[in-house]
Structure formats: structure tokens, C-alpha cells
Design an enzyme around this catalytic site. Structure first.
Site: not given
Ligand SMILES: [Zn+2]
Length: 291
Positions: A2-3, A100, A123
Site C-alpha cells: 500500500p502506498e 490472517h 505477511r
């Protein structure tokens, strides 16, 4: 990953339901993400009201009553989603594995409805910290951040000053978070292409007092701000599927002008786009247009 525009999209998605909401319960499904969850996390959150949802660079800031602030980063694959009872039933169809879901915060919103706020991160490079609000901007993660890539803070004059005497490449200097905060690889490549500046150029050349460079710093600053604004407006961009904060799955169809286009024709001059490695990151640029 994500930016900044994605993080801002998440903030805008969560804000209407979370601002003014009261935290009623917290459940952690593990002890840590990139960093351990704060000590007594649940006890410190329950009963608090979320006063404001803010953002600094790529950090989400949940300002709480009683003077503490949640500091959250999405890492490589993190997402927050907010669901009411109805949308929760649809959960299995939205593509993120429940395995997750690491942190679940139940809140009572201003409309008195109960919503479930879930942090999911396959992750686990993201994190959720809790810090004293009065010392928030002294936090080690925040205190050295540069200006936001927004029109009211980033200017050509600022870049010229920051880049004077900098012998690193323009690409590396723009990724330096202590100069411009929250700017990532994709938007640096795109901004340099729009500005006709090579990522290999030494950063200090932007500060030189010659006629060509005088306008270049302004043009670059303006292009960075425009790109970020455009991306926020289009709802954030991502190379992979990305979950909107409201729980829906968004596949952002964003077409980059230069990023990821190695070997394809430059949209200006039709010369093939080149990819090089700089500080371990890919830079895409047009050897003809960008000097
Ligand atoms: Zn070109």
C-alpha cells in the site's frame, strides 16, 4: 505494498464510522505483528472513544480519549476492514483469509450500531502500536519524517533546499522519507517521467541556479502533488487486489505511464522504457525524454 494514496483511502473509508465510536472489546489472535502488540493492549483500549482518525506519511493514527493514539502501518499486505453484522456474513466471499485476521476491535459507532474493525495481514510486516498523544510526533517512527507530498507543504523551493549538496541520485533522494514523507517507488518513477527528469541525475543538480533547473524543481514538486492527489481521488492504486476500508474488495485499475513498462514504448516519444536498479529498487524511465 500500500502506498500513501491507499492509506489515505483507508483513512477516508474508516473515518465516518470510527470518529466518535466507543471501543467495546478487543481480541488479539497472536502476540505480535512486525512488532509485539502493546502491553495490556485490550485494557488500554476498552472504554475509549476514537476522537479522530488521521494519517502521517503511511501511518494511520487513531486518536483516542485519555491521551493515547494507535499508530498503525499496513506493511506489505495489511488491511483494515469494517463490517456490520450484515456485511460480516459476506466475509467468506471477499477473498481475505480469516486466518490472517490478527486484531479485532468491536466498536459502538455514533449511530449506536456495533461494528467490527479487523486488521488482516498475511505477511505480517504491518504493526499496531499505542503511544502517548502528547509525545506522538516525538515517536521514533514519526519524528524525522519530511513534508507530506501535498500542495500546501511540498514546493520547488523546498526540494531545492533539501537537495542542495546531495550527491545521491534524484531517485534515491526522493525516496528519502526525511525529505518527502510517504512517497514510494511507483509515484517517484511516475513523477520523474512527467517532469522529464532522469532518476540517475544527481539530486543537487535540481538546486543549481541555471535557467533550466529553476523551473524543474517547481515542475517536479507540482507533478508529485498532482499524482498523489489524482491517486487519492481515484481511490488509491495498487498492483494487487486491495481491500477498501469498508470491507469491499477493490481491484484498482490504474494505468501507470512508466512504472512496470520496461521495453514498452514511452507514451511521449515511443522509445522503449528502460528499467535499472537503484538502491535495490527498480527505476523505470525513458532514456530519451528524461535527462
Ligand atoms: Zn520518452
Amino acid at each position: 505494498m500500500p502506498e500513501l494514496p491507499e492509506v489515505e483511502t483507508v483513512r477516508r473509508g474508516l473515518d465516518p464510522l470510527l470518529t466518535g465510536a466507543k471501543i467495546i472489546s478487543v481480541k488479539l489472535n497472536r502476540k505480535n505483528l512486525r512488532f509485539p502488540f502493546p502491553e495490556a493492549f485490550s485494557e488500554r483500549l476498552v472504554g475509549r472513544t476514537i476522537i479522530k482518525l488521521s494519517r502521517r506519511a503511511k501511518y494511520l493514527l487513531f486518536y483516542l480519549s485519555h491521551n493515547e493514539t494507535i499508530l498503525s502501518h499496513l506493511g506489505m499486505s495489511g488491511s483494515w476492514r469494517i463490517e456490520d453484522e450484515f456485511s460480516r456474513k459476506e466475509h467468506s466471499s471477499i477473498g481475505k483469509l480469516v486466518a490472517h485476521d490478527h486484531c479485532i476491535i468491536n466498536v459502538q459507532a455514533k449511530d449506536d450500531k456495533i461494528y467490527r474493525l479487523t486488521y488482516n495481514d498475511a505477511r505480517r510486516f504491518g504493526f499496531i502500536l499505542l503511544t502517548d498523544t502528547t509525545k506522538l510526533y516525538e515517536h521514533p517512527l514519526l519524528r524525522r519524517l519530511g513534508v507530506e507530498p501535498m500542495n500546501n507543504t511540498l514546493s520547488g523551493a523546498y526540494l531545492k533546499k533539501a537537495f542542495a549538496n546531495k550527491k545521491t541520485s534524484l531517485k534515491t533522494a526522493l525516496l528519502d522519507q526525511s525529505i518527502v514523507a510517504g512517497l514510494g517507488n511507483i509515484y517517484v518513477c511516475e513523477a520523474l517521467w512527467r517532469s522529464h527528469l532522469s532518476p540517475r541525475r544527481s539530486a543537487f543538480t535540481l538546486a543549481l541556479e541555471d535557467v533550466y533547473m529553476l523551473e524543474s524543481a517547481n515542475f517536479l514538486a507540482q507533478n508529485i502533488c498532482n499524482l498523489i492527489t489524482e491517486a487519492i481521488i481515484s481511490g488509491g492504486t495498487s498492483l494487487r487486489d486491495y481491500m477498501h476500508a469498508d470491507g469491499s474488495l477493490g481491484y484498482f485499475q490504474h494505468y501507470f505511464s512508466v512504472y512496470g513498462r520496461e521495453g514498452k514504448e514511452c507514451l511521449n516519444c515511443r522509445v522503449p522504457i528502460v528499467r535499472i536498479l537503484q538502491s535495490g529498487r527498480s527505476s523505470f524511465y525513458c532514456p530519451q525524454c528524461q535527462k
